[in-house]
Design a protein around this motif. Structure first.
Motif, PDB file in Angstrom:
ATOM      1  N   HIS A 140       0.817  -1.214   0.000  1.00 38.74           N
ATOM      2  CA  HIS A 140       0.000   0.000   0.000  1.00 38.74           C
ATOM      3  C   HIS A 140       0.853   1.268   0.000  1.00 38.74           C
ATOM      4  O   HIS A 140       0.324   2.374  -0.111  1.00 38.74           O
ATOM      5  N   PRO A 158      -1.391   9.133  -6.161  1.00 40.11           N
ATOM      6  CA  PRO A 158      -2.212   9.219  -4.939  1.00 40.11           C
ATOM      7  C   PRO A 158      -3.565   8.530  -5.076  1.00 40.11           C
ATOM      8  O   PRO A 158      -4.012   7.833  -4.160  1.00 40.11           O
ATOM      9  N   GLN A 162      -4.398   4.591  -3.012  1.00 36.90           N
ATOM     10  CA  GLN A 162      -5.371   4.467  -1.925  1.00 36.90           C
ATOM     11  C   GLN A 162      -6.095   3.121  -1.974  1.00 36.90           C
ATOM     12  O   GLN A 162      -6.610   2.641  -0.970  1.00 36.90           O
ATOM     13  N   LYS A 163      -6.117   2.475  -3.137  1.00 37.92           N
ATOM     14  CA  LYS A 163      -6.760   1.161  -3.269  1.00 37.92           C
ATOM     15  C   LYS A 163      -5.944   0.066  -2.599  1.00 37.92           C
ATOM     16  O   LYS A 163      -6.416  -1.050  -2.424  1.00 37.92           O
ATOM     17  N   THR A 165      -4.486   0.344   0.447  1.00 42.41           N
ATOM     18  CA  THR A 165      -4.396   0.465   1.896  1.00 42.41           C
ATOM     19  C   THR A 165      -4.737  -0.857   2.550  1.00 42.41           C
ATOM     20  O   THR A 165      -5.473  -1.678   2.011  1.00 42.41           O
ATOM     21  N   GLY A 168      -8.169  -1.724   2.522  1.00 41.90           N
ATOM     22  CA  GLY A 168      -8.806  -1.455   1.243  1.00 41.90           C
ATOM     23  C   GLY A 168      -9.302  -2.701   0.552  1.00 41.90           C
ATOM     24  O   GLY A 168      -9.529  -3.746   1.151  1.00 41.90           O
ATOM     25  N   CYS A 199      -8.369  13.260  -3.953  1.00 40.31           N
ATOM     26  CA  CYS A 199      -7.292  12.476  -3.350  1.00 40.31           C
ATOM     27  C   CYS A 199      -5.969  13.225  -3.423  1.00 40.31           C
ATOM     28  O   CYS A 199      -5.221  13.284  -2.459  1.00 40.31           O
ATOM     29  N   ASN A 203      -3.793  14.711  -0.221  1.00 39.78           N
ATOM     30  CA  ASN A 203      -2.441  14.204  -0.008  1.00 39.78           C
ATOM     31  C   ASN A 203      -1.368  15.251  -0.239  1.00 39.78           C
ATOM     32  O   ASN A 203      -0.189  14.987  -0.077  1.00 39.78           O
ATOM     33  N   SER A 208       2.007  11.196  -1.074  1.00 42.14           N
ATOM     34  CA  SER A 208       0.973  10.363  -1.676  1.00 42.14           C
ATOM     35  C   SER A 208       0.713   9.098  -0.886  1.00 42.14           C
ATOM     36  O   SER A 208      -0.083   8.271  -1.286  1.00 42.14           O
ATOM     37  N   GLY A 209       1.380   8.938   0.250  1.00 41.39           N
ATOM     38  CA  GLY A 209       1.338   7.664   0.949  1.00 41.39           C
ATOM     39  C   GLY A 209       2.427   6.745   0.436  1.00 41.39           C
ATOM     40  O   GLY A 209       2.699   5.692   1.007  1.00 41.39           O
TER      41      GLY A 209
END
Length: 309
Positions: A140, A158, A162-163, A165, A168, A199, A203, A208-209
């Motif tokens: 993720h 980003p 997110q899918k 996570t 998720g 998103c 972010n 962006s994670g």
């Protein structure tokens, strides 16, 4: 393509008369095609390369770790040679960690992956395939640079990440395919664009994670063995913008858009900085091309002197 041996270039220069060298350099400036004058490498904000100029003149030197004779750096120990002090080599701080997976048949001395490790030692790790980490638990926050049917652009990281996570779509391997694209809900184009913008906006302050990016260091003909490895399945794949390579060892029969590893890393980071972090780019990662740009110039000069330019 032309193989670069910096030490042989240095010896060749020393054996020629000063007048010949001067004429060659002058002709390089006068007759260089506009494509070279306008080259992106010419615009880089680099640290002084005087240390490399000195090392070139003195020739090959010992690796401080394995004592092998090398030019500029040791490509097996990932350290500069004795004539290139560490303190005179720039250090680049990256916004992400980078894993480079190197094909076992990729020749160490011809790979540019070592440049990244030398210049960003705290953020870059090189693995020789098949000895690579397991990425499943942290997929993720990881992406893989590789073009393909499911690849997305840098600016869309980003939204797509997110899918991945932990809670998720693919949080439960019993209920989900390893490919997160298979079970995503159908979204209308306008709604998808809206979600993407939301998103990216949310972010903007925290990236962006994304925490790690993976690059494959291999010729394109050898890539399939690595990209099909089960440990890399299900990772978000990123496709870079089309750019022309400056690599002097360009792969025969392949388009000019096939970048060397260090070029791919550099261009990804520039795009990520501007399109995901939404910050102005002011040359923060230019020194990743510190060795690459110097060697590029050496090759151009050698071609000029050999009448190949």
């Amino acid at each position: 393509t032309m193989s670069l041996d910096p030490s042989s270039l240095s010896n060749e220069e020393n054996s020629q008369e000063p007048k010949r060298n001067t004429e060659c350099l002058e002709s390089l400036e006068l007759e260089t095609p506009s494509s070279f004058q306008d080259h992106p490498l010419q615009q880089l904000q680099l640290a002084s390369q005087e240390v490399l100029e000195k090392a070139k003149k003195s020739g090959r030197s010992k690796c401080p770790r394995c004592s092998s004779s090398r030019m500029f750096y040791c490509y097996t120990c990932f350290v500069p040679v004795e004539t290139v002090p560490n303190k005179e080599i720039p250090t680049v701080k990256l916004p992400l960690k980078i894993d480079i997976i190197k094909h076992p048949n990729e020749t160490d001395g011809k790979s540019t992956a070592v440049h990244a490790k030398l210049l960003a030692p705290d953020d870059v790790t090189i693995y020789k395939y098949p000895c690579i980490p397991e990425y499943e638990e942290s997929r993720h926050e990881i992406a893989l640079i590789f073009p393909g049917p499911n690849s997305v652009s840098v600016k869309d990281i980003p939204f797509h990440l997110q899918k991945y996570t932990k809670k998720g779509i693919c949080g439960n391997d019993d209920d989900c395919s390893r490919d997160p694209f298979i079970k995503k809900a159908k979204i209308e184009p306008n709604e998808e664009e809206k979600n993407l913008n939301e998103c990216i906006s949310s972010n903007r302050g925290e990236g962006s994670g994304l925490k790690k990016i993976i690059f494959i260091d291999s010729t394109w003909n050898q890539t399939n063995k690595i990209i099909t490895d089960e440990r890399l399945q299900g990772l978000l794949q990123i496709e870079l913008k089309t750019r022309k390579t400056c690599f002097w060892r360009h792969q025969k029969g392949k388009p000019e858009t096939y970048l060397s590893t260090i070029e791919a890393i550099y261009y990804f980071l520039v795009d990520y900085h501007q399109e995901v972090l939404k910050e102005n780019y002011k040359g923060q990662y230019d020194n990743l091309l510190f060795f690459f740009s110097f060697m590029y110039t050496l090759v151009q000069n050698a071609k000029c002197c050999a009448g190949k330019q």
